[in-house]
Design an enzyme around this catalytic site. Structure first.
Site, mmCIF file in Angstrom:
data_model
loop_
_atom_site.group_PDB
_atom_site.id
_atom_site.type_symbol
_atom_site.label_atom_id
_atom_site.label_comp_id
_atom_site.label_asym_id
_atom_site.label_seq_id
_atom_site.Cartn_x
_atom_site.Cartn_y
_atom_site.Cartn_z
ATOM 1 N N GLY A 144 8.160 -39.867 -7.141
ATOM 2 C CA GLY A 144 7.612 -40.826 -8.094
ATOM 3 C C GLY A 144 6.230 -41.280 -7.634
ATOM 4 O O GLY A 144 5.681 -40.783 -6.635
ATOM 5 N N ALA A 146 1.179 -41.718 -4.522
ATOM 6 C CA ALA A 146 -0.067 -42.421 -4.193
ATOM 7 C C ALA A 146 -0.326 -42.350 -2.686
ATOM 8 O O ALA A 146 -1.457 -42.110 -2.240
ATOM 9 C CB ALA A 146 0.021 -43.876 -4.646
ATOM 10 N N ARG A 152 9.334 -24.280 -8.091
ATOM 11 C CA ARG A 152 10.171 -24.502 -6.901
ATOM 12 C C ARG A 152 10.413 -23.187 -6.173
ATOM 13 O O ARG A 152 10.346 -23.108 -4.953
ATOM 14 C CB ARG A 152 11.513 -25.129 -7.310
ATOM 15 N N TRP A 206 15.449 -36.521 -20.209
ATOM 16 C CA TRP A 206 14.304 -35.779 -19.707
ATOM 17 C C TRP A 206 13.061 -36.145 -20.489
ATOM 18 O O TRP A 206 13.152 -36.465 -21.670
ATOM 19 C CB TRP A 206 14.546 -34.262 -19.773
ATOM 20 N N GLU A 227 0.841 -1.210 0.000
ATOM 21 C CA GLU A 227 0.000 0.000 0.000
ATOM 22 C C GLU A 227 0.872 1.254 0.000
ATOM 23 O O GLU A 227 0.582 2.234 -0.700
ATOM 24 C CB GLU A 227 -0.910 0.014 1.239
HETATM 25 N N1 LIG Z 1 9.047 -37.682 -14.467
HETATM 26 C C1 LIG Z 1 8.891 -37.231 -13.273
HETATM 27 O O1 LIG Z 1 8.266 -36.202 -13.047
HETATM 28 C C2 LIG Z 1 9.479 -37.991 -12.137
HETATM 29 C C3 LIG Z 1 10.026 -39.230 -12.354
HETATM 30 N N2 LIG Z 1 10.522 -39.936 -11.317
HETATM 31 C C4 LIG Z 1 11.004 -41.292 -11.618
HETATM 32 O O2 LIG Z 1 10.230 -42.181 -10.831
HETATM 33 C C5 LIG Z 1 11.014 -43.290 -10.447
HETATM 34 C C6 LIG Z 1 10.932 -43.470 -8.934
HETATM 35 O O3 LIG Z 1 9.594 -43.648 -8.568
HETATM 36 P P1 LIG Z 1 9.203 -44.200 -7.142
HETATM 37 O O4 LIG Z 1 9.885 -45.475 -6.873
HETATM 38 O O5 LIG Z 1 7.724 -44.209 -7.095
HETATM 39 O O6 LIG Z 1 9.879 -43.101 -6.198
HETATM 40 P P2 LIG Z 1 9.378 -42.203 -4.973
HETATM 41 O O7 LIG Z 1 9.977 -40.849 -5.129
HETATM 42 O O8 LIG Z 1 7.913 -42.240 -4.833
HETATM 43 O O9 LIG Z 1 10.049 -42.914 -3.772
HETATM 44 C C7 LIG Z 1 9.459 -44.010 -3.092
HETATM 45 C C8 LIG Z 1 10.131 -44.138 -1.784
HETATM 46 O O10 LIG Z 1 9.655 -43.136 -0.901
HETATM 47 C C9 LIG Z 1 9.918 -43.522 0.426
HETATM 48 N N3 LIG Z 1 8.761 -43.402 1.305
HETATM 49 C C10 LIG Z 1 8.808 -42.925 2.559
HETATM 50 N N4 LIG Z 1 7.618 -42.954 3.126
HETATM 51 C C11 LIG Z 1 6.773 -43.442 2.233
HETATM 52 C C12 LIG Z 1 5.393 -43.699 2.269
HETATM 53 N N5 LIG Z 1 4.629 -43.469 3.331
HETATM 54 N N6 LIG Z 1 4.831 -44.211 1.176
HETATM 55 C C13 LIG Z 1 5.578 -44.428 0.075
HETATM 56 N N7 LIG Z 1 6.906 -44.208 -0.008
HETATM 57 C C14 LIG Z 1 7.504 -43.729 1.071
HETATM 58 C C15 LIG Z 1 10.427 -44.958 0.369
HETATM 59 O O11 LIG Z 1 11.827 -44.789 0.393
HETATM 60 P P3 LIG Z 1 12.861 -45.866 0.983
HETATM 61 O O12 LIG Z 1 12.771 -47.012 0.016
HETATM 62 O O13 LIG Z 1 14.161 -45.145 0.925
HETATM 63 O O14 LIG Z 1 12.412 -46.208 2.335
HETATM 64 C C16 LIG Z 1 9.932 -45.406 -0.990
HETATM 65 O O15 LIG Z 1 10.682 -46.464 -1.515
HETATM 66 C C17 LIG Z 1 12.419 -43.003 -10.931
HETATM 67 O O16 LIG Z 1 12.640 -43.720 -12.100
HETATM 68 C C18 LIG Z 1 12.417 -41.528 -11.219
HETATM 69 O O17 LIG Z 1 13.278 -41.209 -12.271
HETATM 70 C C19 LIG Z 1 10.527 -39.464 -10.057
HETATM 71 C C20 LIG Z 1 10.021 -38.222 -9.779
HETATM 72 C C21 LIG Z 1 9.410 -37.397 -10.803
HETATM 73 N N1 LIG Z 2 12.284 -36.274 -15.403
HETATM 74 C C1 LIG Z 2 11.706 -35.066 -15.254
HETATM 75 C C2 LIG Z 2 11.532 -34.497 -13.966
HETATM 76 N N2 LIG Z 2 11.932 -35.162 -12.857
HETATM 77 C C3 LIG Z 2 12.001 -34.564 -11.526
HETATM 78 O O1 LIG Z 2 13.046 -33.614 -11.467
HETATM 79 C C4 LIG Z 2 14.068 -34.061 -10.584
HETATM 80 C C5 LIG Z 2 15.443 -33.633 -11.073
HETATM 81 O O2 LIG Z 2 15.610 -32.290 -10.738
HETATM 82 P P1 LIG Z 2 17.025 -31.541 -10.899
HETATM 83 O O3 LIG Z 2 18.092 -32.497 -10.476
HETATM 84 O O4 LIG Z 2 16.945 -30.345 -10.008
HETATM 85 O O5 LIG Z 2 17.136 -31.150 -12.342
HETATM 86 C C6 LIG Z 2 13.878 -35.555 -10.558
HETATM 87 O O6 LIG Z 2 14.408 -36.187 -9.444
HETATM 88 C C7 LIG Z 2 12.375 -35.646 -10.540
HETATM 89 O O7 LIG Z 2 11.847 -35.318 -9.274
HETATM 90 N N3 LIG Z 2 10.936 -33.284 -13.888
HETATM 91 C C8 LIG Z 2 10.552 -32.582 -14.995
HETATM 92 O O8 LIG Z 2 10.016 -31.483 -14.885
HETATM 93 N N4 LIG Z 2 10.739 -33.130 -16.208
HETATM 94 C C9 LIG Z 2 11.285 -34.329 -16.397
HETATM 95 O O9 LIG Z 2 11.440 -34.735 -17.537
#
Ligand SMILES: NC(=O)C1=CN([C@@H]2O[C@H](COP(=O)(O)OP(=O)(O)OC[C@H]3O[C@@H](n4cnc5c(N)ncnc54)[C@H](OP(=O)(O)O)[C@@H]3O)[C@@H](O)[C@H]2O)C=CC1
Ligand SMILES: Nc1c(N[C@@H]2O[C@H](COP(=O)(O)O)[C@@H](O)[C@H]2O)[nH]c(=O)[nH]c1=O
Length: 595
Positions: free
Chosen positions: A328, A333, A222, A208, A81
């Site tokens: 992931g 979920a 972010r 990517w 303001e």
């Molecule tokens: N394209 C995109 O936007 C993205 C892609 N990805 C990709 O996804 C894949 C990984 O997926 P995902 O395995 O689902 O990974 P997550 O990031 O969902 O990690 C899952 C892990 O989270 C931890 N965790 C802690 N508390 C909980 C809970 N209450 N419920 C569930 N998990 C919990 C556990 O870790 P711990 O096992 O250490 O105990 C679990 O194994 C990779 O290939 C990555 O490249 C990932 C993010 C974004």
């Molecule tokens: N693969 C993928 C993403 N993945 C997400 O971005 C993280 C990597 O971030 P940084 O290391 O900061 O560049 C990776 O761990 C996952 O959470 N994001 C996106 O916008 N597009 C993409 O194609």
């Protein structure tokens, strides 16, 4: 009737015009357009102000011209303001001020209200009342008592167009509104997927999926969040950095959620020189690895029950307002099932990777029929380079009208203040009831720099002074620079960030006696603050009989900790100061009565 803004460079920057030429009749449309503009301005401070509200203000003359605009850069800096009336100059007199949100006068200085009153504003239009109960209504009352007409959308007038404008005000402060209505931060689940619904190849490789342009948008997301969270598997698979690399603003804290703590020894997230990382894990998990992380400067927080809701409740208490989930499908979920996700932002790339085992954005939710699917609301579609950005809400932004009574609220609707025992006063964030006790409260103090330099200087907050003192008197030009950078930091948060990160990255710049003198430094700064501002001294004295505790769940030195395990030195110093003031007032009362 479409409404548009023309942007030009003179003080009369833009003008709301109605495209059918009717420039005077549709007051609602004009008010709505200016309120939306105020919300857009407020959006510019997202991330910079965090965890404080986003404020924007537009001053419009009676002929519908914009005379001045402003937004709050960060708490403790000039209110939106004041900036807007300064920009408008003489045009403020008799004009209307449009505010996306009622100003929150946390500290009794009425700066925002005074700026409007002194500038001669005739009318104020407010998008929404302040969501925090102890601040709600007071600025509106104050403005009205000064003879200014105040119209609150939805209370004093309503229409479809105004309702839409009001919605933009709700959205721009959605995280703060969530704080007022729930006990978890506002959470956005973001992912990038191929056209066939995969977030990685079956090998786990994901770099990517989305285009560079989309990834820059992710950096902006972010930059507007308090923290980014991933699961342990994403750390193992991607070794992410999770920083905001769009070249401006704030970088969120990185959070890793892992049950097993089975994480690599080398990971980008363990480099905390730029920004901190917090690992949340199951109590007792891999104690030796916990120590290893701590030695790297990574904070580890243990939970009896590690699940998204408990973790979000914890970060809510820690003052986080907005969280970006970049995990992931497994963790996504779990977070959706725990009802902690409020918004989804999906980048869909025109690519097909295939693979029946390739991961998808959301794991098992236990649904078996399409009728059970979660429908997004207020869905938006936008093309970003080659990708399509689809976003929408999983849960409605709470509508505050039924929650915020239009007159003084007596109902207990603000769960941000915990029902602690009445004899203990907890304070933490500056917008809390006793927020002026926080080091971050926007009360400048004049103190000598310390060391050999005895010149009095102005420090924008106790935090500025305290952080700078870590490096005072050190014979190194970099230490001098650091003191100056902290002194001129535009917000206490920025000052803290510079002070803390320099201490971590360049411990050689920290004065040798810091651990011995830090309590004294803090005490002097507090004494200066409470002596400079009589209304703060009165608030402190009004707490007589109560224990003061800084409710920081993570700072175990200055704060009280999560379960009362902290040393609470800030609370102790304030109580010490309070008893000194009480002593002084009883001595002066004795002197008066014996005179
Ligand atoms: N394209 C995109 O936007 C993205 C892609 N990805 C990709 O996804 C894949 C990984 O997926 P995902 O395995 O689902 O990974 P997550 O990031 O969902 O990690 C899952 C892990 O989270 C931890 N965790 C802690 N508390 C909980 C809970 N209450 N419920 C569930 N998990 C919990 C556990 O870790 P711990 O096992 O250490 O105990 C679990 O194994 C990779 O290939 C990555 O490249 C990932 C993010 C974004
Ligand atoms: N693969 C993928 C993403 N993945 C997400 O971005 C993280 C990597 O971030 P940084 O290391 O900061 O560049 C990776 O761990 C996952 O959470 N994001 C996106 O916008 N597009 C993409 O194609």
């Amino acid at each position: 009737m479409a409404l548009s803004f023309r942007i030009c460079s003179s003080p009369l920057i833009c003008r709301a015009t109605l495209s059918n030429g009717d420039n005077s009749r549709n007051y609602h449309a004009i008010d709505a357009a200016f309120i939306r503009r105020a919300a857009d301005l407020a959006e510019m401070s997202a991330g910079l102000t965090s965890p404080h509200p986003n404020f924007g203000c537009v001053i419009a003359t009676s002929s519908g011209k914009v005379a001045g605009e402003g937004y709050l850069y960060a708490q403790g800096t000039k209110p939106a303001e004041a900036l807007a009336v300064e920009a408008a100059g003489e045009f403020s007199r008799g004009s209307t001020a449009y505010l996306n949100m009622e100003p929150g006068d946390c500290h009794g200085d009425h700066t925002a209200v005074s700026a409007l009153v002194q500038a001669g504003i005739d009318r104020v239009v407010v998008g929404i009342r302040h969501p925090l109960q102890h601040l709600r209504g007071s600025a509106i009352r104050e403005l009205r008592s000064q003879g200014i007409e105040v119209n609150v959308i939805g209370e004093d007038f309503e229409s479809k167009v105004l309702e839409d404008a009001r919605k933009s005000c709700l959205l721009v402060n959605a995280p703060l509104i969530h704080r007022a209505c729930s006990r978890v931060p506002f959470s956005v689940l973001k992912y990038a997927m191929t056209l066939d619904g995969k977030i990685a190849a079956s090998s786990g490789h994901a770099a990517w999926i989305s285009s560079k342009l989309s990834r820059t948008r992710v950096f902006e997301l972010r930059g507007g969040s308090d923290a980014v969270i991933v699961g342990g598997n994403t750390v193992r698979q991607d070794d992410p950095r999770l920083t905001a690399r769009h070249g401006q603003g704030h970088t969120p804290t990185r959070i890793v959620m892992t049950q097993s703590l089975d994480l690599p020894e080398k990971a980008n997230l363990w480099d905390v020189s730029e920004v901190s990382t917090i690992v949340v894990t199951q109590r007792g998990a891999r104690k030796s690895f916990q120590k290893y992380l701590a030695s790297k400067g990574v904070e580890v927080v243990e939970f009896d029950m590690l699940n998204p809701r408990e973790v979000m409740e914890y970060f809510h208490l820690r003052g986080y307002l907005s969280i970006l989930w970049e995990c992931g499908g497994t963790l996504a979920a779990s977070a959706i099932s725990s009802s902690v996700i409020h918004k989804v932002v999906a980048f869909v790339a025109p690519k097909i990777i295939g693979g029946s085992k390739a991961p998808s954005p959301v794991g098992d939710l236990g649904m078996v029929e399409m009728t059970q699917a979660l429908n997004l609301i207020d869905v938006c579609y936008e093309q970003v380079g080659p990708d399509m950005l689809v976003s929408g809400y999983l849960q409605p932004i709470p509508d505050l009208l039924p929650v915020i009574p239009s007159e003084d609220a007596t109902v207990e609707i603000d769960p941000s203040v915990d029902p602690f025992e009445p004899s203990i006063i907890f304070f933490y964030k500056t917008w809390d009831l006793y927020g002026s006790f926080s080091n971050f409260s926007p009360h400048p103090i004049r103190m000598p720099c310390g060391g050999e330099n005895d010149d009095y200087m102005t420090w924008s907050s106790v935090e500025h002074y305290y952080q700078a003192n870590k490096f005072v008197g050190v014979e190194n030009p970099m230490a001098h620079d650091c003191v100056e950078k902290i002194r001129t930091a535009r917000s206490p948060e920025e000052a803290a960030l510079i002070g803390r990160s320099t201490l971590r990255q360049k411990p050689e710049l920290v004065r040798n006696d810091w651990e011995d003198v830090k309590i004294e430094v803090m005490y002097k700064a507090l004494k200066c603050k409470f002596s400079t501002y009589p209304h703060l001294k009165s608030i402190l004295l009004s707490t007589v009989g109560s224990v003061l505790v800084e409710a920081s769940p993570h700072d175990l030195f200055w704060g009280g900790g999560r379960e009362g395990e902290g040393l609470n030195y800030l609370g102790r110093l304030l109580m010490q100061l309070r008893s000194e003031y009480l002593g002084e007032s009883s001595v002066s009362a004795e002197n008066t009565s014996s005179a």
